[in-house]
Design a protein around this motif. Sequence first.
Motif, PDB file in Angstrom:
ATOM      1  N   TYR A 228       0.800  -1.232   0.000  1.00 45.88           N
ATOM      2  CA  TYR A 228       0.000   0.000   0.000  1.00 45.88           C
ATOM      3  C   TYR A 228       0.835   1.284   0.000  1.00 45.88           C
ATOM      4  O   TYR A 228       0.281   2.371   0.224  1.00 45.88           O
ATOM      5  CB  TYR A 228      -0.905   0.030   1.235  1.00 45.88           C
ATOM      6  CG  TYR A 228      -1.930  -1.066   1.303  1.00 45.88           C
ATOM      7  CD1 TYR A 228      -2.884  -1.214   0.302  1.00 45.88           C
ATOM      8  CD2 TYR A 228      -1.948  -1.942   2.377  1.00 45.88           C
ATOM      9  CE1 TYR A 228      -3.838  -2.232   0.368  1.00 45.88           C
ATOM     10  CE2 TYR A 228      -2.895  -2.955   2.449  1.00 45.88           C
ATOM     11  CZ  TYR A 228      -3.833  -3.091   1.450  1.00 45.88           C
ATOM     12  OH  TYR A 228      -4.773  -4.085   1.513  1.00 45.88           O
TER      13      TYR A 228
ATOM     14  N   PHE B 215      -5.810   0.169  -1.787  1.00 50.34           N
ATOM     15  CA  PHE B 215      -6.538  -0.076  -0.539  1.00 50.34           C
ATOM     16  C   PHE B 215      -8.005  -0.381  -0.830  1.00 50.34           C
ATOM     17  O   PHE B 215      -8.571  -1.347  -0.306  1.00 50.34           O
ATOM     18  CB  PHE B 215      -6.410   1.157   0.363  1.00 50.34           C
ATOM     19  CG  PHE B 215      -7.121   1.042   1.674  1.00 50.34           C
ATOM     20  CD1 PHE B 215      -6.652   0.206   2.677  1.00 50.34           C
ATOM     21  CD2 PHE B 215      -8.272   1.789   1.923  1.00 50.34           C
ATOM     22  CE1 PHE B 215      -7.306   0.115   3.904  1.00 50.34           C
ATOM     23  CE2 PHE B 215      -8.935   1.704   3.132  1.00 50.34           C
ATOM     24  CZ  PHE B 215      -8.441   0.867   4.131  1.00 50.34           C
TER      25      PHE B 215
ATOM     26  N   ALA C  54      -5.015  -0.860   7.011  1.00 49.46           N
ATOM     27  CA  ALA C  54      -4.064  -1.558   6.142  1.00 49.46           C
ATOM     28  C   ALA C  54      -2.988  -2.250   6.984  1.00 49.46           C
ATOM     29  O   ALA C  54      -2.612  -3.401   6.727  1.00 49.46           O
ATOM     30  CB  ALA C  54      -3.419  -0.578   5.169  1.00 49.46           C
TER      31      ALA C  54
END
Length: 786
Positions: free
Chosen positions: A293, A302, A409
Amino acid sequence: MTDTANSLEKGSGQPDWIKPIPRTPEPVLRVYNSMTKSKDVFVPMNGRLIKWYNCGPTVYDASHLGHARNYVTQDIIRRILTDYFGYDIHFVMNVTDIDDKIIQRARHLYLVKRLRDQSNSLDDSLIADVKRAFASYLQSKLVGSLSPEDVPRRGEENAVWVELFQKAKSDPAWTEAGTERDEKFSMHITSLNTTFNALEVATEDLSSGRTGKDRAEALIDSSSDILGPYLDSQFKAEVKDHSIFRSLAAYWEGEFMADMNRLKVAPPDALTRVTEYVPEIVTFVEKIIQRGYAVYFDTTAFDGAKREWSHFYAKLMPWNKGDKELLEEGEGALTSGKGKRSAVDFALWKASKPGEPAWPSPWGEGRPGWHIECSVMATELLGDNMDIHSGGIDLAFPHHDNEIAQSEAFHDCRQWVNYFLHTGHLHIEGLKMSKSLKNFITIREALNLYTARQLRLAFLGHLWNAKMDFRGSAIAETKAIEATFDNFFTVVKALINEANVSEKKLEFRHHYNAPERELTEALHQTQHALREALCDSFNTPEALARLNSLVSLTNVYLGRGRSNVNIDVVKKVAAWVTKMLRVFGLGEGPLPLNGIGWGTVSSSQETDGPIDREAMLTPYISVLSRFRDDVRRLAISQAPAKEILSLSDRLRDQDLVPLGVALDDQEDGRALVKLVDPVTLVRAREEKNAALAEKAAKKAAQAEADKAKKLAKLERGKLDPLDMFKPPHEPEGTYGIWDENGLPLTDAQGVEIPKSRRKKLTKLWDEQKKLHADYLAWTKAQSTEP
């Protein structure tokens, strides 16, 4: 078999003539959650423990009234959750002690100070530098917000600037138009005008030989707003010492904490600083990169990640994803956009440029992005989830939305925070607070105008998540509410003290009749209504209104006269009101033994050691002894009663006031003794005396004006009406013939005076006759006076 037995035998479990008593259900706490845009039932993840992370200040300048509203409001909610609902809270707050604003401000201050220290005299070189800074500031800050007709042509700059600076002072509409183009327009004009004037003074000083170090420093100090950006553009790469940035942040952090202490905001359980967590931030970013990410956080990746659930960027404010201005502000003024895949991607780590602090990382020397810091510090102290995350509504996007994305994340979770609490904006008199609008109020300035209690009461009077307009009329209403509670506590404590020292008379009757039952019922209803209000997303305006209403009802009950008052019922009401106000953070210091009141301890009553009984009682005994001596003296001399009454007034209005004793005369002839902060009593006496003095001055001024008016009237009355239309009082040749009273019959040419004109002259003659009669009476009275 009996009917009851038959009923039970049928399996009903109880006789059919027994019916459940209707019950009032316990209100359930619901909290407005910015994540869901609704009032959600509040249920912590770990029993009664609440894990709470609060976005703290970025420390580069003085905290203002908007900060006060934010942090005091969150303190109120925190106290309600702990002191009223009984939750345990682990409250974590960060301090952002390194970011773009801190870096720029620290460099500007350092470089201006360096120039100041190096300038031993005023010379052409220094003046030229300031002029270049002036031109640079003009071009970068002001020219773009001027209308085309105001932009000067080459060679005409000085004359045009003088004209524009004058226009800024005299033409509000012109300034307002500029402010619409740039909200900092007025601030830029002020800074430029100050520098322009300083340059003129410096040029005159140089030509007159006044070139000392003090003259150089005066020019630099007056031009510091202009010089800072200019010097930064020239020499920022020379600023390498980390302590330059840290010292600025440390100073303003200390000022912020001092302001919070003055506002009675409870300190956090844990305070974190970004500069202390840089290694943890590096590790955190590494893991986000490993998950695919980053380095710039990839919002597209994402959103497209495949899990049991779907990630979604900008959960709080998805409609702001395309707002370029907000996105740029979130990245900071010193951040470049190179490496972004999408406009909404954001920096996790920033490569440090010359003149910026730097820490080692796998990606080279750099520093944390603004958003990553909170994710890391919250994770370090609270783990992979939390119950509450709070901050001002201005942080919702992009700051909190970015926090959510990078944290989910990192933790590979569906939901990092359960409840987002965003406090509303604060405006001043209907306008956004701004230095350029001259309505920017620091916390320190606000506390010079209002007490911490008054500010907290003002914030309590508004829903915590709604915009608040801070107006003079609203603060006046707040002071009235404070006075209502203050007077209520003073009266109740006075009645309790009186009851404690009075002789107990044996009475064969209870003192719990209809008025007492009604007041007790009002207390119970208010307690339930207040719980409902607080369960309704901490509705403090409604809660405060309920408390105020209960106090009003109790005051009505007290109006029946103290002989008809059940002090135990009143005491119970006052003790509960006290408890609730302290839940809101309105208590100040320990409570007295009776458990009623704000709990303020006067400085004159504070003591560090054991109570010195002699020192405490002597001032009171001395006043009473002097009063006794004076009464005996008057009684022995058989003085008139009014002189003894005058002594009583002096005791009440003068002698007892500095001791914090107020005697409130009652209809039954017995004064109610109130113990009040001496400062409050003295201030009230001074205000009363000032009002009386002002009234007396107005009366004296009016008397003087009346006297002057009377003398002027008498002066006019000197003229005998027989002569008023004749020369020299009328010009020669105005009239020709007069009657026996001196009224004109013809003009100078022998033409008869018209009837309408004669009517007006007669009216004037009658008025003068009365004035003359009054004058003659006054002179006669003056001559007969001894």
